[in-house]
Design an enzyme around this catalytic site. Structure first.
Site, PDB file in Angstrom:
ATOM      1  N   ARG A   1      -3.909 -10.331   3.679  1.00 56.80           N
ATOM      2  CA  ARG A   1      -4.058 -10.384   2.224  1.00 56.80           C
ATOM      3  C   ARG A   1      -2.795  -9.788   1.606  1.00 56.80           C
ATOM      4  NH1 ARG A   1      -5.959  -7.194  -2.005  1.00 56.80           N
ATOM      5  NH2 ARG A   1      -7.159  -8.326  -3.594  1.00 56.80           N
TER       6      ARG A   1
ATOM      7  N   LYS B   1       0.828  -1.200   0.000  1.00 58.32           N
ATOM      8  CA  LYS B   1       0.000   0.000   0.000  1.00 58.32           C
ATOM      9  C   LYS B   1       0.870   1.261   0.000  1.00 58.32           C
ATOM     10  CE  LYS B   1      -4.156  -1.768  -0.059  1.00 58.32           C
ATOM     11  NZ  LYS B   1      -5.099  -1.809   1.060  1.00 58.32           N
TER      12      LYS B   1
END
Length: 273
Positions: free
Chosen positions: A251, A217
């Site tokens: 994840r 991210k």
């Protein structure tokens, strides 16, 4: 599918069947590349694979329903045929995609829109599959334009708690089959992301099954002062922090790094018992 407990975790390997994944690892319509990625995830210890055909990166364009179906459903069929024992999740907010995936026997539905799209609740009603309920402020196309919170932890927790109760009451899905995801990077300023990570344990007051989607991210690039990918080592560090705060599903694009970090943490926890 066996649920994680306080002493065990689930690693979810990402399979992006898209041409425009933010991480550059989309394998749309390339079954050879997809096969290599699937086998790598499995060899590195993935417990479940998450198949998605709609990019939700900031600024992503909408994908037509038929296009998403044509990406996702053949991929699920292919995986079911060649890796029949691996657990599968479908990453979608489209009820029609959910329905088709459930008919193929997927084990989990991962919905970034928390089953708010009309028709989604009807599809999952009485389903035995597990679900991931994620928080997002806004829509992928503009969610990072100007997100605002007064108290990000409280607002995310309140949203997730309300969605869980509604889904339980209207769809009869047991709470133990639900996971909550705070939605790192989905309509969050960088400071919001790090507040969520630092206080992730407060979500345990909402639910004991927490999924962390931190992989690659922008918040990780922000912390490093470096936007280069793949960020797998930093992702593993962030996931370790999330584990310490109570997350039990992760994840990830790179299974091995996070798997190793979590295994060490679990072994240390056993030694403290």
């Amino acid at each position: 599918m066996k649920l994680a407990s306080n002493n065990s975790s689930l690693i979810m390997g990402i399979i992006n069947v898209t041409p425009d994944s933010f991480s550059g690892d989309g394998v749309a319509f390339d079954f050879n590349a997809m096969d290599c990625l699937i086998q790598r995830h499995i060899d590195e210890g993935a417990d479940i694979l998450d198949v998605g055909g709609h990019s939700t990166r900031p600024g992503a364009n909408e994908v037509a329903l038929l296009e998403e179906i044509n990406r996702v459903i053949p991929a699920i069929k292919h995986i079911k045929k060649h890796w029949p024992t691996i657990k599968l999740s479908v990453d979608t907010f489209q009820p029609q995609v959910m329905r088709l995936a459930l008919e193929l026997g997927v084990d989990m539905i991962n919905d970034v829109k928390a089953f708010t799209v009309p028709g989604a609740l009807e599809v999952i009603r009485n389903s035995s599959s597990q679900i991931i309920i994620m928080h997002m402020q806004g829509e992928p196309g503009f969610m990072q334009d100007d997100p605002k919170y007064n108290h990000v932890i409280d607002e995310v927790a309140d949203f997730l708690a309300k969605r869980m109760r509604l889904i339980h009451e209207q769809c009869y899905i047991p709470f133990e089959n639900m996971w909550i995801d705070p939605g790192f990077g989905f309509g969050k300023r960088q400071n919001d992301n790090f507040k969520l990570l630092a206080n992730l344990d407060q979500l345990l007051d909402v639910h004991f099954n927490i999924c962390a989607g931190l992989s690659r991210k922008s918040m990780i690039g922000y912390a490093l002062g470096d936007n280069d990918l793949p960020r797998h080592n930093a992702t593993a560090c962030a996931n370790l922090l999330a584990w310490q705060k109570g997350a039990r599903m992760f994840r990830v694009h790179d299974v091995q790094a996070t798997k190793d970090a979590i295994m060490i943490a679990e072994q240390v926890a056993k030694g403290l018992m």
